[in-house]
Design an enzyme around this catalytic site. Structure first.
Site, PDB file in Angstrom:
ATOM      1  N   GLU A  91       5.893  33.972   3.361  1.00  0.00           N
ATOM      2  CA  GLU A  91       5.187  33.251   4.468  1.00  0.00           C
ATOM      3  C   GLU A  91       5.656  33.949   5.484  1.00  0.00           C
ATOM      4  OE1 GLU A  91       3.368  30.906   7.797  1.00  0.00           O
ATOM      5  OE2 GLU A  91       5.287  31.083   6.682  1.00  0.00           O
ATOM      6  N   GLU A  92       7.523  33.428   5.604  1.00  0.00           N
ATOM      7  CA  GLU A  92       7.529  33.505   6.866  1.00  0.00           C
ATOM      8  C   GLU A  92       8.624  34.769   7.337  1.00  0.00           C
ATOM      9  OE1 GLU A  92       7.850  30.966   8.252  1.00  0.00           O
ATOM     10  OE2 GLU A  92       7.559  29.441   7.374  1.00  0.00           O
ATOM     11  N   ASP A  96       7.881  29.564   0.169  1.00  0.00           N
ATOM     12  CA  ASP A  96       9.079  29.730   0.771  1.00  0.00           C
ATOM     13  C   ASP A  96       9.823  29.282   2.157  1.00  0.00           C
ATOM     14  OD1 ASP A  96       7.277  31.461   2.252  1.00  0.00           O
ATOM     15  OD2 ASP A  96       8.615  32.417   3.328  1.00  0.00           O
TER      16      ASP A  96
END
Length: 486
Positions: free
Chosen positions: A145-146, A78
């Site tokens: 992840e973000e 992502d």
């Protein structure tokens, strides 16, 4: 060929161009994931999608290197979706418009996704190559992840056979990362009550914009303005005198990005309009002088709006303004052990108003658990004093440095051999996924490297083209030097 896929190293840039063409903001990575899976199958590479959506792709060793230790190259799929206010772009549908600007690759009005698209592209390029020397190889591409590290949290034991993990999410060439901060989300909910406007008969919006923003970890020490905090400060300083009656407060879009813009809708007596304009001019001058070096272009824009049906009650408004102004933000403490690195920080990232409450989403980061807990308790105390509620969620551990790491020594020696200088061994004030990987794979030896990326998590994001080549050369040389299993 386009200018991008002519860059060195060509296989990496060809992949990055494909990545830019397929939308992949956090929580909307499926199209890119499916593209990668189809490609892997076409190459005869085993690929598995785990329960949460992570991809694990495996490749046999180069001939003669079958006895080497297995390495997993890791990146996240992502990207952070941030754009300038005047940019028309749908991150779920539109491709990233990347372009070369001298030594840098940038995007037109949006985040570029070099974080972590370059690392992902390097791993995929290695999977697709026949002439790169390496032992048994695995590639782990995590999701989300973000926006919460969902993929790293969900990774289970048994999927990976690797002895060594090379994380590709670092953002400075010449630096090798051996540790990172942990973090936790803190959401403050300020109860809201409403009333009909009392004396007000003029309605406005005030927007604070022009700030640089950036990554709430690696950029937090730069002293840049936080739009949410600056607008709250304006209300605290001038609201009573102007007889402002708030309608809403909105600011930021991601808890892990320093907010670049914030806005309020409000009413006040029409005879106070001239005083309002004077206050805006005065405050803008004050902030621009304070941030003259770090963030000099803050802009306040006033516009008339339609008359709202209701405004916040006086008590609810005062509580909200007091809480926002008192809420800590920025660097809380610098590390004593690692010079120049932030130990503990807080980012007041997102503010949204609904009928029941105003929600304030913060991200706490710390290299040490006690530092994180200290800020958690500080926010809890603030919530208690103001009658707000607080929810702490998504806590993830830091990655504790290991000075005896064998792979760290290999990367350091390889860098020195190639560039005839020592790299800098670093701990980063950001949430690399390595700490979470230690739970299902406690004996895995880890290191993190990457090219130079500036201003991640903002539309100013750019990656230095030359350093991408240097990162590629280092990665390939390290893979060739991985020792045999002992």
């Amino acid at each position: 060929m386009t200018a991008i896929n002519q860059l060195y190293p060509q296989p990496l840039w060809q992949w990055f161009e494909q990545i830019c063409a397929i939308p992949h903001p956090s929580k909307f990575e499926q199209a890119l994931s499916e593209h990668i899976q189809q490609w892997a199958k076409s190459k005869g590479l085993p690929v598995v999608e785990d329960k949460v959506g992570n991809l694990i792709i495996k490749k046999p060793a180069y001939a003669g290197m079958e006895e080497r230790k297995t390495v997993v190259l890791q990146a996240h799929i992502d990207m952070v979706p941030q754009k300038n206010a005047d940019k028309v772009h749908d991150f779920e549908k539109d491709p990233i418009e990347a372009y070369v600007d001298g030594e840098w690759l940038k995007a037109k009005g949006t985040t570029l996704g070099a974080d972590n698209g370059i690392g992902m592209a390097s791993a995929l390029a290695i999977l697709g190559a026949d002439n790169i020397k390496h032992g048994p190889l695995e590639v782990l591409l995590t999701i989300d992840e973000e926006a919460g590290m969902t993929g790293a949290f969900g990774l289970e034991a048994g999927y990976l056979d690797a002895d060594i993990l090379i994380n590709t999410d670092s953002e400075q060439e010449g630096e090798i990362y051996m540790g990172c901060a942990g973090g936790v989300d803190a959401q403050l909910s300020v109860p809201m009550s409403w009333q009909a406007p009392e004396q007000s008969n003029a309605s406005f919006s005030l927007t604070l914009s022009g700030l640089k923003g950036g990554h709430s970890g690696v950029n937090i020490h730069l002293g840049r303005g936080n739009a949410n905090k600056l607008l709250a400060r304006f209300l605290f300083s001038y609201g009573d005198d102007l007889q402002i009656e708030l309608v809403n407060f909105t600011g930021g879009s991601l808890r892990n990005a320093i907010p670049r813009e914030a806005s309020i809708n409000f009413m006040l007596p029409s005879e106070n309009k001239a005083k309002l304009e004077q206050a805006i001019a005065q405050y803008q001058a004050i902030v621009r002088e304070e941030l003259a070096i770090a963030d000099p272009d803050m802009l306040l824009t006033l516009a008339a709006i339609d008359t709202p049906a209701k405004v916040m009650s006086e008590d609810a408004q005062n509580t909200l303004i007091d809480l926002l102004h008192a809420c800590p933000n920025g660097v809380m403490r610098m590390s004593d052990e690692v010079e120049g690195v932030t130990e503990t920080s807080l980012n007041v990232g997102v503010i949204n108003t609904d009928n029941e409450s105003v929600e304030v989403l913060c991200l706490i980061r710390s290299l040490i658990d006690s530092g994180r807990v200290q800020i958690e308790t500080q926010l809890t105390a603030l919530a208690n004093l103001s009658g707000a509620s607080i929810d702490l969620s998504g806590a993830y551990p830091g990655w504790k440095p290991d000075n005896s790491s064998p792979v760290m020594a290999i990367v350091r020696e390889t860098y020195n051999d190639i560039y005839k200088k020592d790299p800098t061994i670093m701990v980063i004030h950001a949430g690399l996924e390595c700490g979470l990987f230690k739970e299902p794979y406690p004996t895995m030896d880890m290191v993190s490297i990457g090219p130079t990326i500036r201003f991640p998590h903002s539309p100013d994001e750019m990656v230095n083209i030359t350093t991408v080549g240097q990162y590629w050369e280092l990665l390939l040389a390290v893979l060739e030097r991985i020792p045999a299993k002992g």
